[in-house]
Design a protein around this motif. Structure first.
Motif, PDB file in Angstrom:
ATOM      1  N   ASP A 141       0.829  -1.216   0.000  1.00 46.99           N
ATOM      2  CA  ASP A 141       0.000   0.000   0.000  1.00 46.99           C
ATOM      3  C   ASP A 141       0.860   1.261   0.000  1.00 46.99           C
ATOM      4  O   ASP A 141       0.639   2.186  -0.785  1.00 46.99           O
ATOM      5  N   ARG A 142       1.867   1.306   0.882  1.00 51.22           N
ATOM      6  CA  ARG A 142       2.748   2.478   0.941  1.00 51.22           C
ATOM      7  C   ARG A 142       3.583   2.601  -0.342  1.00 51.22           C
ATOM      8  O   ARG A 142       3.866   3.715  -0.802  1.00 51.22           O
ATOM      9  N   PHE A 143       3.977   1.466  -0.907  1.00 53.33           N
ATOM     10  CA  PHE A 143       4.748   1.472  -2.151  1.00 53.33           C
ATOM     11  C   PHE A 143       3.944   2.131  -3.274  1.00 53.33           C
ATOM     12  O   PHE A 143       4.451   2.996  -3.992  1.00 53.33           O
ATOM     13  N   ILE A 144       2.683   1.727  -3.425  1.00 52.37           N
ATOM     14  CA  ILE A 144       1.834   2.300  -4.479  1.00 52.37           C
ATOM     15  C   ILE A 144       1.558   3.777  -4.196  1.00 52.37           C
ATOM     16  O   ILE A 144       1.600   4.621  -5.104  1.00 52.37           O
ATOM     17  N   ALA A 145       1.290   4.113  -2.928  1.00 49.17           N
ATOM     18  CA  ALA A 145       0.945   5.490  -2.573  1.00 49.17           C
ATOM     19  C   ALA A 145       2.078   6.468  -2.865  1.00 49.17           C
ATOM     20  O   ALA A 145       1.828   7.617  -3.244  1.00 49.17           O
ATOM     21  N   ILE A 146       3.317   6.016  -2.702  1.00 47.88           N
ATOM     22  CA  ILE A 146       4.454   6.919  -2.882  1.00 47.88           C
ATOM     23  C   ILE A 146       5.044   6.826  -4.287  1.00 47.88           C
ATOM     24  O   ILE A 146       5.414   7.833  -4.880  1.00 47.88           O
ATOM     25  N   ARG A 147       5.098   5.614  -4.843  1.00 46.08           N
ATOM     26  CA  ARG A 147       5.698   5.448  -6.172  1.00 46.08           C
ATOM     27  C   ARG A 147       4.734   5.840  -7.303  1.00 46.08           C
ATOM     28  O   ARG A 147       5.159   6.293  -8.366  1.00 46.08           O
ATOM     29  N   ASN A 148       3.428   5.658  -7.064  1.00 45.89           N
ATOM     30  CA  ASN A 148       2.459   5.942  -8.124  1.00 45.89           C
ATOM     31  C   ASN A 148       1.206   6.583  -7.527  1.00 45.89           C
ATOM     32  O   ASN A 148       0.103   6.026  -7.606  1.00 45.89           O
ATOM     33  N   PRO A 149       1.347   7.762  -6.913  1.00 41.35           N
ATOM     34  CA  PRO A 149       0.225   8.360  -6.170  1.00 41.35           C
ATOM     35  C   PRO A 149      -0.983   8.702  -7.030  1.00 41.35           C
ATOM     36  O   PRO A 149      -2.123   8.641  -6.555  1.00 41.35           O
ATOM     37  N   LEU A 150      -0.767   9.064  -8.299  1.00 43.15           N
ATOM     38  CA  LEU A 150      -1.890   9.453  -9.156  1.00 43.15           C
ATOM     39  C   LEU A 150      -2.792   8.274  -9.492  1.00 43.15           C
ATOM     40  O   LEU A 150      -3.979   8.456  -9.791  1.00 43.15           O
ATOM     41  N   ARG A 151      -2.272   7.061  -9.458  1.00 45.74           N
ATOM     42  CA  ARG A 151      -3.073   5.876  -9.777  1.00 45.74           C
ATOM     43  C   ARG A 151      -3.406   5.049  -8.536  1.00 45.74           C
ATOM     44  O   ARG A 151      -3.894   3.931  -8.648  1.00 45.74           O
ATOM     45  N   TYR A 152      -3.131   5.629  -7.358  1.00 46.14           N
ATOM     46  CA  TYR A 152      -3.311   4.895  -6.096  1.00 46.14           C
ATOM     47  C   TYR A 152      -4.722   4.334  -5.942  1.00 46.14           C
ATOM     48  O   TYR A 152      -4.915   3.151  -5.672  1.00 46.14           O
ATOM     49  N   THR A 153      -5.734   5.194  -6.141  1.00 42.73           N
ATOM     50  CA  THR A 153      -7.117   4.760  -5.925  1.00 42.73           C
ATOM     51  C   THR A 153      -7.612   3.808  -7.014  1.00 42.73           C
ATOM     52  O   THR A 153      -8.518   3.019  -6.777  1.00 42.73           O
ATOM     53  N   THR A 154      -7.007   3.884  -8.190  1.00 39.75           N
ATOM     54  CA  THR A 154      -7.434   2.974  -9.268  1.00 39.75           C
ATOM     55  C   THR A 154      -6.753   1.618  -9.160  1.00 39.75           C
ATOM     56  O   THR A 154      -7.306   0.609  -9.601  1.00 39.75           O
ATOM     57  N   ILE A 155      -5.560   1.597  -8.575  1.00 38.28           N
ATOM     58  CA  ILE A 155      -4.855   0.313  -8.384  1.00 38.28           C
ATOM     59  C   ILE A 155      -5.397  -0.413  -7.163  1.00 38.28           C
ATOM     60  O   ILE A 155      -5.747  -1.588  -7.232  1.00 38.28           O
ATOM     61  N   LEU A 156      -5.452   0.299  -6.031  1.00 35.47           N
ATOM     62  CA  LEU A 156      -5.927  -0.326  -4.789  1.00 35.47           C
ATOM     63  C   LEU A 156      -7.409  -0.004  -4.595  1.00 35.47           C
ATOM     64  O   LEU A 156      -7.790   0.793  -3.738  1.00 35.47           O
ATOM     65  N   THR A 157      -8.234  -0.639  -5.377  1.00 40.99           N
ATOM     66  CA  THR A 157      -9.681  -0.496  -5.228  1.00 40.99           C
ATOM     67  C   THR A 157     -10.161  -1.339  -4.050  1.00 40.99           C
ATOM     68  O   THR A 157      -9.417  -2.180  -3.525  1.00 40.99           O
ATOM     69  N   ASP A 158     -11.397  -1.125  -3.634  1.00 39.06           N
ATOM     70  CA  ASP A 158     -11.954  -1.926  -2.541  1.00 39.06           C
ATOM     71  C   ASP A 158     -11.935  -3.410  -2.881  1.00 39.06           C
ATOM     72  O   ASP A 158     -11.642  -4.259  -2.020  1.00 39.06           O
ATOM     73  N   THR A 159     -12.237  -3.730  -4.129  1.00 39.09           N
ATOM     74  CA  THR A 159     -12.226  -5.139  -4.554  1.00 39.09           C
ATOM     75  C   THR A 159     -10.825  -5.731  -4.441  1.00 39.09           C
ATOM     76  O   THR A 159     -10.662  -6.869  -3.983  1.00 39.09           O
ATOM     77  N   LYS A 160      -9.812  -4.953  -4.838  1.00 38.91           N
ATOM     78  CA  LYS A 160      -8.430  -5.418  -4.757  1.00 38.91           C
ATOM     79  C   LYS A 160      -8.023  -5.647  -3.303  1.00 38.91           C
ATOM     80  O   LYS A 160      -7.363  -6.639  -2.977  1.00 38.91           O
ATOM     81  N   VAL A 161      -8.435  -4.744  -2.425  1.00 38.81           N
ATOM     82  CA  VAL A 161      -8.113  -4.878  -0.999  1.00 38.81           C
ATOM     83  C   VAL A 161      -8.753  -6.139  -0.426  1.00 38.81           C
ATOM     84  O   VAL A 161      -8.114  -6.886   0.338  1.00 38.81           O
ATOM     85  N   ILE A 162     -10.006  -6.401  -0.792  1.00 37.27           N
ATOM     86  CA  ILE A 162     -10.696  -7.597  -0.314  1.00 37.27           C
ATOM     87  C   ILE A 162      -9.979  -8.861  -0.800  1.00 37.27           C
ATOM     88  O   ILE A 162      -9.773  -9.817  -0.041  1.00 37.27           O
TER      89      ILE A 162
END
Length: 317
Positions: A122-143
């Motif tokens: 989660d932190r890797f995506i948030a910092i390395r690719n912040p603009l796509r954070y919400t599209t990569i880590l969707t609720d479905t992906k988290v589940i």
């Protein structure tokens, strides 16, 4: 003459408190009870805040909720039998209950390692690719990640626990802790336990160690990205979002490594030290994780202040 063991397979196992300190069991139980209550309140409060505050309905806090639920599970699995031994001297535990307890203790430990890995992702995506954070880590992906973490742990531990039901137990039926551990139970078996000795080593190497190495590698990439940020304030802000997670990683892995070293190389260390270290390993991370996030995460602080009906700042990280 060959040694003839009495078959005690139908006898219950006997849990052990603190050998030699039986008269002080009630006194020893007080700090354990305080830790138990603190863990229940701390992690329960975290779960409630994350569920109640819509500002915390984000992947980072979903993973934090998974961590809190795992910590609650570990504590609720171990402490009832511990307090039963210390308060009531209730030492007997049936085979099925013992094997079930061992299954949950070991599988939840692997779940915790998996959740810490998911939080690093989660932190890797948030910092390395912040603009796509919400599209990569969707609720479905988290589940899906959560289900994968639980299934990985549950299925990996199942083979050795299932085999415990097949073994005859003809040695002493006294366990060395006030809760059931796989490594304790197999010492009492009168059968070939080679698989049960080697398989857990493979699981620890393939999951625990691998998880830790991947977490370290992800933070190397995160640090590389942060160092490339021109603004000092932005750098500090990015690193600050990782501090709580790094602290939880250190708390979990340092206690696990410490316990492992004591078991492997501390044969001359008094048994009471082994027992005490086991309690630290199971209780310290669940106790510290809510404290760490409450101190270092402003959103959690705001949720706590709101819960206790105090004015609070809605400032985000």
């Amino acid at each position: 003459m060959p040694v003839i063991w009495l078959n005690t397979s139908t006898y219950p196992f006997l849990l052990t408190g603190f050998p030699g300190l039986e008269k002080a069991h009630h006194l020893i139980s007080l700090p354990l009870l305080m830790a138990y209550i603190s863990i229940l309140l701390g992690n329960g409060t975290l779960l409630f805040i994350i569920k109640d505050d819509h500002n915390l309905h984000e992947p980072m806090y979903y993973f934090l909720g998974m961590l809190a639920a795992t910590d609650l599970g570990v504590t609720l699995t171990t402490m009832p039998t511990v307090l039963g031994v210390l308060w009531l001297n209730h030492r007997e535990i049936g085979h099925e209950a013992c094997f079930s307890q061992a299954y949950f203790i070991h599988s939840l430990s692997i779940v915790e390692s998996g959740v810490l890995l998911a939080m690093a992702y989660d932190r890797f995506i948030a910092i390395r690719n912040p603009l796509r954070y919400t599209t990569i880590l969707t609720d479905t992906k988290v589940i899906k990640i959560g289900i994968g973490v639980v299934m990985r742990a549950g299925l990996s531990i199942m083979p050795i626990i299932i085999r415990l039901h097949w073994f005859p137990y003809c040695r002493s039926h006294v366990l060395s802790h006030a809760f059931c551990l796989h490594q304790d139970v197999i010492k009492l078996a009168c059968a070939d336990i080679t698989f049960n000795r080697l398989y857990p080593v493979m699981v620890v190497f393939c999951m625990g160690l691998l998880d830790f190495l991947i977490i370290c590698f992800s933070y190397i990439l995160i640090l590389k990205t942060v160092m490339g940020i021109a603004s000092t304030d932005e750098r500090a802000k990015a690193l600050n979002t990782c501090v709580s997670h790094i602290c939880c990683i250190l708390v979990f892995y340092v206690t696990v490594v410490g316990l492992t070293f004591i078991h492997r190389f501390g044969k001359n260390i008094p048994h009471i030290v082994h027992i005490t270290m086991s309690y630290i390993c199971f209780l310290f991370p669940p106790f510290m994780n809510p404290v760490i996030f409450s101190i270092k995460t402003k959103q959690i602080q705001s949720g706590l202040l709101r819960l206790f009906s105090l004015p609070y700042s809605r400032t985000r990280l």
